[in-house]
Write an enzyme that holds these catalytic residues in place. Structure first.
Site, PDB file in Angstrom:
ATOM      1  N   THR A   1       0.819  -1.214   0.000  1.00  7.78           N
ATOM      2  CA  THR A   1       0.000   0.000   0.000  1.00  7.78           C
ATOM      3  C   THR A   1       0.856   1.268   0.000  1.00  7.78           C
ATOM      4  O   THR A   1       1.838   1.371   0.737  1.00  7.78           O
ATOM      5  CB  THR A   1      -0.923   0.012   1.230  1.00  7.78           C
ATOM      6  OG1 THR A   1      -1.769  -1.128   1.176  1.00  7.78           O
ATOM      7  CG2 THR A   1      -1.769   1.265   1.271  1.00  7.78           C
TER       8      THR A   1
ATOM      9  N   GLY B   1       2.680  -2.701   8.451  1.00  6.19           N
ATOM     10  CA  GLY B   1       2.831  -3.364   9.744  1.00  6.19           C
ATOM     11  C   GLY B   1       4.239  -3.881   9.961  1.00  6.19           C
ATOM     12  O   GLY B   1       4.883  -4.370   9.030  1.00  6.19           O
TER      13      GLY B   1
ATOM     14  N   GLU C   1      -7.021  -5.706   2.992  1.00  4.83           N
ATOM     15  CA  GLU C   1      -7.079  -6.655   1.869  1.00  4.83           C
ATOM     16  C   GLU C   1      -8.194  -6.322   0.878  1.00  4.83           C
ATOM     17  O   GLU C   1      -8.822  -7.203   0.301  1.00  4.83           O
ATOM     18  CB  GLU C   1      -7.270  -8.086   2.393  1.00  4.83           C
ATOM     19  CG  GLU C   1      -6.138  -8.594   3.254  1.00  4.83           C
ATOM     20  CD  GLU C   1      -4.870  -8.851   2.468  1.00  4.83           C
ATOM     21  OE1 GLU C   1      -4.959  -9.089   1.257  1.00  4.83           O
ATOM     22  OE2 GLU C   1      -3.781  -8.803   3.066  1.00  4.83           O
TER      23      GLU C   1
END
Length: 555
Positions: free
Chosen positions: A183, A222, A472
């Site tokens: 992303t 993350g 997702e």
């Protein structure tokens, strides 16, 4: 302050009040056994306990959780035996991040549970582990997923044998904590629009990774802010041509990029890491932003399962077009979507269990001069909770079926199966996460004021789950993908000449008719008929058609 200290031991009014509150909270969290009754707080038994239905919980649990029941119970028992690894209410963001890393390390190195080994070989077991971990702390479940499913899964699914040999053990034992950097600030769902570039330099046999503008910064990554040492970075593969003014864009590919020194943990040259800060939930996950300034990596760091570059700069692939390579790459990453649907059902199970148990214990109102009634006996409470309880069972079996099809897909690599899993995972992920998000609020409301206490978890569950509707793939975009797939299936039914289309329609209609239980041989009211899955499926289809027709009529 010692919570067992008596109120009489304190003289200051404010201290006395604080001590009384701590005593009360302590009794809520650790009620005294029946042999030591407390005058302040007594545990209520369930209403109408004498008439309650006895259920074989062991058999039901075995049926629901199947062969992976033992490993789930092992995980839960391990964390219950370790108070130092349990997440306290009101933990700060920084403390929560470090605690999640300790929890993950303890799971792998002390409890000897290695989830990475099941990502490809036994996905059902992997998802069962993540469900149990999510019940301990959702942030821990997401951190585990980033490490093993996203970062580790990208190495296994998009790389080749050389990558497995080099990185498997380090990912498995947590020596190589990593990130999944897809992303960007300006691109989420539109992965083909990513702007990060990986330009091949044939002179040095390296790729040069660049972030061309602020919109191309990798965002919400993350494990990036604190713990990650590597990242799988998705970037456009750029090859030089004979014309110095032109280059060839080969589409989005994945690259392994070290981001921190393995020993000192210092950020490596050319890499900028920023902290994304506090979030609505999941603050145990260290989300960060990554920027690359002419970072050089070896050519071997290209995850080259679907496309490779030779030392002289020639590109080769078994797939002929950018679109086919891109589809194959995303198809291998659908496991994250499967996992989110599965995990969302876990949220629903937890919240419904808490709300139903509370509703059995909480008694209110009732006939004059008679005991109060359990609030679960009221239709208004039943209308809130019973559909969610039924849905949790339905979603459980639906996501188990999805995991089964996903496991088959990983073994068979059948194109039609890949398409089916893609559509099914998109639809279930979108529907289940949207339903669970609404249900979490309903469960909190069903527990009244007590549901607002942080210790009862509704707030943290609701906040931690909220992003599941975006993870997702945004749910709206996913539903559009499902609609496109259904329209394609509908169109395919009418391919060919008039005679073949008519024959196919009659054949399917006759198969449906013959598969239905004969009403003369099996009476419609019999238990066998009512429990027949084919009858239930037919009834569901009739119900759906009725809803659609009724909705159109009203509109």
């Amino acid at each position: 302050m010692n919570p067992n200290q008596t109120v009489e031991d304190e003289s200051h009014p404010s201290i006395t009040a604080a001590s009384r509150r701590i005593q009360c909270l302590s009794l809520h969290l650790t009620p005294l056994p029946p042999s030591q009754p407390s005058p302040q707080l007594n545990m209520l038994t369930c209403a109408k306990a004498a008439n309650k239905l006895e259920v074989d919980k062991v058999s039901l649990s075995t049926y629901m959780r199947g062969k992976n029941r033992d490993i789930q119970e092992k995980i839960i028992e391990f964390f219950e035996s370790r108070p130092d690894l349990q997440t306290p209410v009101g933990v700060s963001m920084n403390e929560h991040r470090e605690l999640c890393m300790r929890q993950l390390v303890a799971l792998v190195r002390e409890a000897k549970i290695k989830p990475f080994r099941y990502v490809v070989d036994d996905p059902a077991k992997y998802f069962a582990i993540t469900e149990a971990i999510g019940s301990i702390d959702v942030s821990l479940g997401i951190k585990l997923g980033v490490q093993f499913s996203l970062w580790g899964g990208s190495v296994l699914n998009l790389g080749t044998e050389k990558h497995r040999d080099k990185y498997f053990d380090g990912i498995d034992n947590l020596d190589y904590p990593g990130c999944f950097a897809m992303t960007e600030l300006h691109h989420g769902s539109n992965v083909q629009g990513l702007q990060t570039t990986a330009t091949f330099d044939p002179v040095t046999d390296e790729f040069i990774i660049d972030t061309p503008n602020d919109g191309a910064i990798k965002w919400w990554i993350g494990n990036a802010s604190v713990h990650g040492k590597f990242a799988t970075v998705f970037a456009k593969l750029i090859l030089p041509t004979h014309d110095s003014k032109k280059v060839s864009d080969m589409g989005v590919h994945a690259f392994i990029i070290p981001i921190r020194d393995l020993n000192t943990l210092q950020t490596l040259p050319g890499i900028e890491i920023h902290d994304c800060g506090h979030k609505v939930g999941l603050n145990g996950v260290d989300n960060g932003a990554l920027r690359f300034r002419s970072v050089r990596i070896p050519r071997d760091n290209l995850l080259n399962r679907f496309g490779d570059v030779s030392q002289d700069g020639k590109y080769t692939s078994s797939l002929p077009t950018i679109n086919k390579r891109f589809a194959a790459m995303l198809g291998e990453l659908v496991g994250g979507r499967v996992g989110l649907a599965y995990a969302s059902v876990g949220f629903l199970k937890i919240s419904v269990t808490i709300a139903v148990r509370y509703s059995l214990l909480r008694q209110q109102f009732g006939p004059p001069e008679q005991p109060e009634v359990s609030i679960l006996d009221y239709q208004s409470q039943q209308h809130k909770l019973m559909p969610m309880l039924a849905s949790s069972y339905a979603f459980h079996f639906a996501t188990q079926y999805l995991v089964q099809k996903y496991s088959e897909m990983k073994k068979m690599h059948d194109e039609q199966l890949v398409a089916d899993v893609h559509a099914l995972s998109a639809g279930l992920k979108a529907y289940v996460t949207s339903y669970t998000a609404k249900s979490l609020s309903t469960c909190r409301e069903a527990c009244g004021g007590h549901g607002y206490a942080a210790v009862n978890r509704f707030g943290s569950l609701r906040n931690d789950h909220d992003i599941f509707q975006t993870f997702e793939g945004d749910n709206t975009v996913l539903m559009q993908q499902v609609a496109a797939d259904l329209l394609k299936q509908y169109k395919d039914k009418f391919q060919g000449g008039t005679l073949s289309v008519t024959w196919n329609y009659l054949r399917e209609s006759m198969n449906t008719y013959l598969s239905q239980p004969n009403p003369i041989i099996a009476r419609w009211e019999s238990a066998d008929h009512l429990r027949d899955p084919k009858f239930q499926l037919d009834a569901f289809r009739v119900s759906v058609i009725f809803v659609i027709v009724h909705y159109r009529f009203i509109v």
